[in-house]
Design a protein around this motif. Sequence first.
Motif, PDB file in Angstrom:
ATOM      1  N   HIS A 125      -0.670  62.271  -9.411  1.00  0.00           N
ATOM      2  CA  HIS A 125      -0.750  63.535 -10.164  1.00  0.00           C
ATOM      3  C   HIS A 125       0.311  63.573 -11.253  1.00  0.00           C
ATOM      4  O   HIS A 125       0.012  63.905 -12.406  1.00  0.00           O
ATOM      5  CB  HIS A 125      -0.570  64.723  -9.232  1.00  0.00           C
ATOM      6  CG  HIS A 125      -1.768  65.068  -8.428  1.00  0.00           C
ATOM      7  ND1 HIS A 125      -1.906  66.277  -7.796  1.00  0.00           N
ATOM      8  CD2 HIS A 125      -2.885  64.378  -8.122  1.00  0.00           C
ATOM      9  CE1 HIS A 125      -3.052  66.312  -7.144  1.00  0.00           C
ATOM     10  NE2 HIS A 125      -3.662  65.170  -7.331  1.00  0.00           N
ATOM     11  N   GLU A 126       1.539  63.248 -10.881  1.00  0.00           N
ATOM     12  CA  GLU A 126       2.647  63.279 -11.839  1.00  0.00           C
ATOM     13  C   GLU A 126       2.425  62.268 -12.958  1.00  0.00           C
ATOM     14  O   GLU A 126       2.628  62.569 -14.132  1.00  0.00           O
ATOM     15  CB  GLU A 126       3.975  63.003 -11.128  1.00  0.00           C
ATOM     16  CG  GLU A 126       5.172  62.991 -12.042  1.00  0.00           C
ATOM     17  CD  GLU A 126       5.399  64.296 -12.781  1.00  0.00           C
ATOM     18  OE1 GLU A 126       5.896  64.240 -13.926  1.00  0.00           O
ATOM     19  OE2 GLU A 126       5.078  65.370 -12.230  1.00  0.00           O
ATOM     20  N   TRP A 127       2.018  61.071 -12.603  1.00  0.00           N
ATOM     21  CA  TRP A 127       1.793  60.032 -13.595  1.00  0.00           C
ATOM     22  C   TRP A 127       0.690  60.443 -14.570  1.00  0.00           C
ATOM     23  O   TRP A 127       0.841  60.307 -15.788  1.00  0.00           O
ATOM     24  CB  TRP A 127       1.434  58.730 -12.879  1.00  0.00           C
ATOM     25  CG  TRP A 127       1.301  57.559 -13.809  1.00  0.00           C
ATOM     26  CD1 TRP A 127       2.307  56.776 -14.268  1.00  0.00           C
ATOM     27  CD2 TRP A 127       0.094  57.053 -14.381  1.00  0.00           C
ATOM     28  NE1 TRP A 127       1.795  55.804 -15.095  1.00  0.00           N
ATOM     29  CE2 TRP A 127       0.436  55.955 -15.191  1.00  0.00           C
ATOM     30  CE3 TRP A 127      -1.247  57.434 -14.291  1.00  0.00           C
ATOM     31  CZ2 TRP A 127      -0.508  55.234 -15.903  1.00  0.00           C
ATOM     32  CZ3 TRP A 127      -2.186  56.703 -15.003  1.00  0.00           C
ATOM     33  CH2 TRP A 127      -1.807  55.621 -15.793  1.00  0.00           C
ATOM     34  N   LEU A 128      -0.419  60.940 -14.040  1.00  0.00           N
ATOM     35  CA  LEU A 128      -1.523  61.371 -14.900  1.00  0.00           C
ATOM     36  C   LEU A 128      -1.097  62.518 -15.816  1.00  0.00           C
ATOM     37  O   LEU A 128      -1.444  62.538 -16.997  1.00  0.00           O
ATOM     38  CB  LEU A 128      -2.733  61.783 -14.050  1.00  0.00           C
ATOM     39  CG  LEU A 128      -3.463  60.635 -13.366  1.00  0.00           C
ATOM     40  CD1 LEU A 128      -4.376  61.161 -12.273  1.00  0.00           C
ATOM     41  CD2 LEU A 128      -4.243  59.815 -14.389  1.00  0.00           C
ATOM     42  N   HIS A 129      -0.338  63.453 -15.282  1.00  0.00           N
ATOM     43  CA  HIS A 129       0.154  64.574 -16.090  1.00  0.00           C
ATOM     44  C   HIS A 129       1.070  64.059 -17.197  1.00  0.00           C
ATOM     45  O   HIS A 129       0.943  64.464 -18.360  1.00  0.00           O
ATOM     46  CB  HIS A 129       0.879  65.586 -15.202  1.00  0.00           C
ATOM     47  CG  HIS A 129       1.438  66.735 -15.933  1.00  0.00           C
ATOM     48  ND1 HIS A 129       0.641  67.726 -16.473  1.00  0.00           N
ATOM     49  CD2 HIS A 129       2.711  67.054 -16.246  1.00  0.00           C
ATOM     50  CE1 HIS A 129       1.412  68.603 -17.090  1.00  0.00           C
ATOM     51  NE2 HIS A 129       2.670  68.219 -16.964  1.00  0.00           N
ATOM     52  N   ARG A 130       1.988  63.170 -16.832  1.00  0.00           N
ATOM     53  CA  ARG A 130       2.955  62.632 -17.790  1.00  0.00           C
ATOM     54  C   ARG A 130       2.265  61.874 -18.924  1.00  0.00           C
ATOM     55  O   ARG A 130       2.729  61.883 -20.057  1.00  0.00           O
ATOM     56  CB  ARG A 130       3.928  61.710 -17.069  1.00  0.00           C
ATOM     57  CG  ARG A 130       5.157  61.407 -17.871  1.00  0.00           C
ATOM     58  CD  ARG A 130       6.207  60.638 -17.108  1.00  0.00           C
ATOM     59  NE  ARG A 130       6.164  60.847 -15.674  1.00  0.00           N
ATOM     60  CZ  ARG A 130       6.433  59.907 -14.782  1.00  0.00           C
ATOM     61  NH1 ARG A 130       6.778  58.705 -15.164  1.00  0.00           N
ATOM     62  NH2 ARG A 130       6.380  60.167 -13.500  1.00  0.00           N
TER      63      ARG A 130
ATOM     64  N   GLY B 132      -0.669  62.505 -20.123  1.00  0.00           N
ATOM     65  CA  GLY B 132      -1.532  63.364 -20.918  1.00  0.00           C
ATOM     66  C   GLY B 132      -2.930  63.615 -20.414  1.00  0.00           C
ATOM     67  O   GLY B 132      -3.771  64.097 -21.174  1.00  0.00           O
TER      68      GLY B 132
ATOM     69  N   SER C 197      -5.178  68.724 -17.404  1.00  0.00           N
ATOM     70  CA  SER C 197      -4.841  69.296 -16.096  1.00  0.00           C
ATOM     71  C   SER C 197      -6.058  69.485 -15.204  1.00  0.00           C
ATOM     72  O   SER C 197      -5.992  69.233 -14.001  1.00  0.00           O
ATOM     73  CB  SER C 197      -4.124  70.638 -16.282  1.00  0.00           C
ATOM     74  OG  SER C 197      -2.903  70.438 -16.920  1.00  0.00           O
ATOM     75  N   GLN C 198      -7.164  69.927 -15.787  1.00  0.00           N
ATOM     76  CA  GLN C 198      -8.358  70.193 -14.983  1.00  0.00           C
ATOM     77  C   GLN C 198      -9.017  68.915 -14.470  1.00  0.00           C
ATOM     78  O   GLN C 198      -9.868  68.959 -13.596  1.00  0.00           O
ATOM     79  CB  GLN C 198      -9.364  71.055 -15.752  1.00  0.00           C
ATOM     80  CG  GLN C 198      -9.930  70.420 -16.991  1.00  0.00           C
ATOM     81  CD  GLN C 198      -9.086  70.608 -18.240  1.00  0.00           C
ATOM     82  OE1 GLN C 198      -7.900  70.913 -18.170  1.00  0.00           O
ATOM     83  NE2 GLN C 198      -9.704  70.415 -19.395  1.00  0.00           N
TER      84      GLN C 198
ATOM     85  N   ILE D 271      -7.064  66.084 -13.447  1.00  0.00           N
ATOM     86  CA  ILE D 271      -6.118  65.289 -12.669  1.00  0.00           C
ATOM     87  C   ILE D 271      -6.576  65.098 -11.227  1.00  0.00           C
ATOM     88  O   ILE D 271      -6.527  63.984 -10.703  1.00  0.00           O
ATOM     89  CB  ILE D 271      -4.697  65.894 -12.751  1.00  0.00           C
ATOM     90  CG1 ILE D 271      -4.139  65.642 -14.155  1.00  0.00           C
ATOM     91  CG2 ILE D 271      -3.781  65.317 -11.673  1.00  0.00           C
ATOM     92  CD1 ILE D 271      -2.780  66.255 -14.419  1.00  0.00           C
ATOM     93  N   GLU D 272      -7.048  66.125 -10.575  1.00  0.00           N
ATOM     94  CA  GLU D 272      -7.488  65.997  -9.180  1.00  0.00           C
ATOM     95  C   GLU D 272      -8.688  65.063  -9.078  1.00  0.00           C
ATOM     96  O   GLU D 272      -8.741  64.211  -8.184  1.00  0.00           O
ATOM     97  CB  GLU D 272      -7.826  67.366  -8.587  1.00  0.00           C
ATOM     98  CG  GLU D 272      -8.174  67.326  -7.119  1.00  0.00           C
ATOM     99  CD  GLU D 272      -7.034  66.822  -6.238  1.00  0.00           C
ATOM    100  OE1 GLU D 272      -7.328  66.154  -5.223  1.00  0.00           O
ATOM    101  OE2 GLU D 272      -5.856  67.086  -6.540  1.00  0.00           O
TER     102      GLU D 272
ATOM    103  N   THR E 108      -7.544  61.487  -9.613  1.00  0.00           N
ATOM    104  CA  THR E 108      -6.811  61.025  -8.437  1.00  0.00           C
ATOM    105  C   THR E 108      -7.773  60.642  -7.324  1.00  0.00           C
ATOM    106  O   THR E 108      -7.621  59.592  -6.690  1.00  0.00           O
ATOM    107  CB  THR E 108      -5.831  62.117  -7.954  1.00  0.00           C
ATOM    108  OG1 THR E 108      -4.916  62.414  -9.013  1.00  0.00           O
ATOM    109  CG2 THR E 108      -5.064  61.679  -6.727  1.00  0.00           C
TER     110      THR E 108
END
Length: 67
Positions: A37-42, A44, A47-48, A50-51, A54
């Motif tokens: 989650h953190e890596w994907l957020h970082r 870019g 947000s919708q 990321i789950e 993952t």
Amino acid sequence: MEANDPRNTKRSLLERARSGDAAAWQLIVRIYEPMMHEWLHRFGAPSQEIEDLTQEVLALVFKGLER
């Protein structure tokens, strides 16, 4: 089973999950899901998404255990 247990190295967890140990797979998910989650957020990822991303990665890892 705790993440900091020395029996839970990356290799041993994968080997146990490969042999069908559901608790080992659950621990892999518990350890690596927040990291993904953190890596994907970082990097870019929206947000919708990321789950979903993952879950796709975890599904690929799970399928890879069968090899």
